[in-house]
Design a protein around this motif. Structure first.
Motif, PDB file in Angstrom:
ATOM      1  N   SER A 201       6.401  -1.603   1.327  1.00 38.53           N
ATOM      2  CA  SER A 201       7.804  -1.491   0.897  1.00 38.53           C
ATOM      3  C   SER A 201       8.354  -0.068   1.020  1.00 38.53           C
ATOM      4  O   SER A 201       9.527   0.112   1.276  1.00 38.53           O
ATOM      5  N   ASP A 202       7.518   0.940   0.804  1.00 36.77           N
ATOM      6  CA  ASP A 202       7.987   2.338   0.658  1.00 36.77           C
ATOM      7  C   ASP A 202       9.166   2.367  -0.321  1.00 36.77           C
ATOM      8  O   ASP A 202      10.149   3.089  -0.120  1.00 36.77           O
ATOM      9  N   ALA A 203       9.054   1.556  -1.386  1.00 37.19           N
ATOM     10  CA  ALA A 203      10.130   1.476  -2.389  1.00 37.19           C
ATOM     11  C   ALA A 203      10.285   2.811  -3.113  1.00 37.19           C
ATOM     12  O   ALA A 203       9.315   3.549  -3.306  1.00 37.19           O
TER      13      ALA A 203
ATOM     14  N   PRO B  82       2.854   8.910  -4.351  1.00 40.88           N
ATOM     15  CA  PRO B  82       3.833  10.010  -4.432  1.00 40.88           C
ATOM     16  C   PRO B  82       3.714  10.928  -3.209  1.00 40.88           C
ATOM     17  O   PRO B  82       2.640  11.028  -2.608  1.00 40.88           O
ATOM     18  N   HIS B  83       4.807  11.608  -2.894  1.00 39.26           N
ATOM     19  CA  HIS B  83       4.791  12.556  -1.786  1.00 39.26           C
ATOM     20  C   HIS B  83       3.895  13.746  -2.089  1.00 39.26           C
ATOM     21  O   HIS B  83       3.732  14.142  -3.251  1.00 39.26           O
ATOM     22  N   SER B  84       3.337  14.328  -1.027  1.00 40.43           N
ATOM     23  CA  SER B  84       2.737  15.657  -1.118  1.00 40.43           C
ATOM     24  C   SER B  84       3.262  16.407   0.085  1.00 40.43           C
ATOM     25  O   SER B  84       2.791  16.216   1.204  1.00 40.43           O
TER      26      SER B  84
ATOM     27  N   VAL C  23       0.804  -1.235   0.000  1.00 40.33           N
ATOM     28  CA  VAL C  23       0.000   0.000   0.000  1.00 40.33           C
ATOM     29  C   VAL C  23       0.835   1.283   0.000  1.00 40.33           C
ATOM     30  O   VAL C  23       0.279   2.376   0.056  1.00 40.33           O
ATOM     31  N   HIS C  24       2.157   1.146  -0.070  1.00 39.86           N
ATOM     32  CA  HIS C  24       2.985   2.359  -0.003  1.00 39.86           C
ATOM     33  C   HIS C  24       4.253   2.166  -0.815  1.00 39.86           C
ATOM     34  O   HIS C  24       5.156   1.431  -0.409  1.00 39.86           O
ATOM     35  N   CYS C  25       4.323   2.801  -1.996  1.00 40.50           N
ATOM     36  CA  CYS C  25       5.572   2.790  -2.755  1.00 40.50           C
ATOM     37  C   CYS C  25       5.614   3.994  -3.688  1.00 40.50           C
ATOM     38  O   CYS C  25       4.592   4.576  -4.026  1.00 40.50           O
ATOM     39  N   HIS C  26       6.829   4.345  -4.040  1.00 40.77           N
ATOM     40  CA  HIS C  26       7.047   5.486  -4.948  1.00 40.77           C
ATOM     41  C   HIS C  26       7.534   4.883  -6.266  1.00 40.77           C
ATOM     42  O   HIS C  26       8.720   4.701  -6.463  1.00 40.77           O
ATOM     43  N   ILE C  27       6.594   4.522  -7.093  1.00 38.46           N
ATOM     44  CA  ILE C  27       6.942   3.807  -8.336  1.00 38.46           C
ATOM     45  C   ILE C  27       6.743   4.687  -9.569  1.00 38.46           C
ATOM     46  O   ILE C  27       7.293   4.392 -10.629  1.00 38.46           O
TER      47      ILE C  27
ATOM     48  N   CYS D  26      -1.362   8.582  -1.756  1.00 40.25           N
ATOM     49  CA  CYS D  26      -0.445   9.700  -1.521  1.00 40.25           C
ATOM     50  C   CYS D  26       0.297   9.481  -0.214  1.00 40.25           C
ATOM     51  O   CYS D  26      -0.267   8.958   0.750  1.00 40.25           O
ATOM     52  N   ASP D  27       1.581   9.856  -0.204  1.00 36.03           N
ATOM     53  CA  ASP D  27       2.360   9.862   1.026  1.00 36.03           C
ATOM     54  C   ASP D  27       2.150  11.262   1.598  1.00 36.03           C
ATOM     55  O   ASP D  27       2.873  12.194   1.290  1.00 36.03           O
ATOM     56  N   PHE D  28       1.112  11.390   2.404  1.00 41.27           N
ATOM     57  CA  PHE D  28       0.522  12.685   2.735  1.00 41.27           C
ATOM     58  C   PHE D  28       1.160  13.303   3.969  1.00 41.27           C
ATOM     59  O   PHE D  28       1.082  12.735   5.070  1.00 41.27           O
TER      60      PHE D  28
HETATM   61 FE   LIG Z   1       7.006   7.029   1.307  1.00 39.80          FE
END
Ligand SMILES: [Fe+2]
Length: 258
Positions: free
Chosen positions: A192-194, A43-45, A6-10, A77-79
């Motif tokens: 993963s927060d890949a 993605p980050h915000s 549920v969390h990755c920056h791909i 979103c990585d809020f």
């Molecule tokens: Fe992240």
């Protein structure tokens, strides 16, 4: 083993994730090889990276088209909980939520987490959004004040730890805290927060093996598949352990002596 991340920056070119679509495709291939069937591109915000929902969706569609049924790619979103972001969230939360349902990844900075955050998290919940606190094991304020994390969990927030932390990739202290919090029932997701193919790869299996080994199959399936899939689909989480009320120290002492 099937898993859901549920969390990755791909998605490429949006934040400190991959720069190119080629690298994104390699990350997706690595996810498939690892057993990941669904992933959420988050993605980050924050003050460094602007979150443009239309752009996020366009790039997601481009990546999804290359994999068809082999991998389900949603967005979230990585809020970062700052005032500007909160204003946008109040206006419309769905662009930020996991798969546009009702779970929201929330990250805190390392400089300060003001006491008003308790109220802010509560307000988010009252608006029907379920906050998921991301990687507290990598935040020195939360590591030093785990009672705040417990309080938020009792208040109905959820917690995600990083796969790489469970295998020691973020140091021994993070690893110890992440494992202790799983044991305590404070953790609902491992993700993963890949960020790339090299230093922060899109893999969960090594962390799954650690949880399987330490806590057994039921816990491993809860954290890597059943809870993440429920969040992906916007359902209630099937595995939410009870977290004990913290006793005031005076009562605790009395309890101990009598
Ligand atoms: Fe992240």
């Amino acid at each position: 083993m099937q898993m859901v991340d549920v969390h990755c920056h791909i998605l490429p070119g949006l934040d400190d994730g991959p720069d190119t679509m080629d690298e994104s495709m390699l990350m997706a291939e690595s996810a498939i090889a690892d057993g990941i069937s669904h992933l959420v591109a988050t993605p980050h915000s924050n003050s460094t990276y602007l979150f443009d929902y239309a752009q996020v969706r366009r790039i997601r569609d481009e990546l999804q088209a290359k994999f068809r049924d082999g991998l389900k790619i949603a967005t979230g979103c990585d809020f970062h909980l700052n005032p500007e972001n909160l204003g946008s969230l109040r206006a419309d939360s769905s662009p930020y939520c996991i798969n546009q349902k009702n779970y929201l990844l929330v990250e805190f900075n390392e400089i300060s987490i003001p006491p008003s955050m308790d109220k802010t998290l509560h307000e988010i919940q009252l608006a029907g959004v379920r906050p998921v606190i991301t990687h507290p094991e990598r935040n020195h304020i939360l590591r030093a004040h785990a009672e705040r994390l417990r309080k938020w969990v009792r208040q109905g927030c959820f917690v995600q730890v990083t796969g790489g932390a469970l295998t020691g990739g973020f140091g021994q202290t993070s690893q110890k805290d992440a494992l202790r919090w799983i044991e305590e029932g404070l953790v609902h997701f491992v993700a993963s927060d890949a960020h790339n193919t090299r230093t922060r790869p899109l893999r969960l299996q090594p962390a799954y093996d650690v949880v399987l080994d330490r806590f057994g199959e039921e816990k491993a399936r809860a954290l890597f598949l059943e809870n993440p899939l429920a969040a992906f689909e916007g359902r209630e989480l099937p595995h939410v352990p009870e977290v004990e009320q913290e006793l005031p120290s005076a009562r605790r002492k009395r309890f101990f002596f009598f």
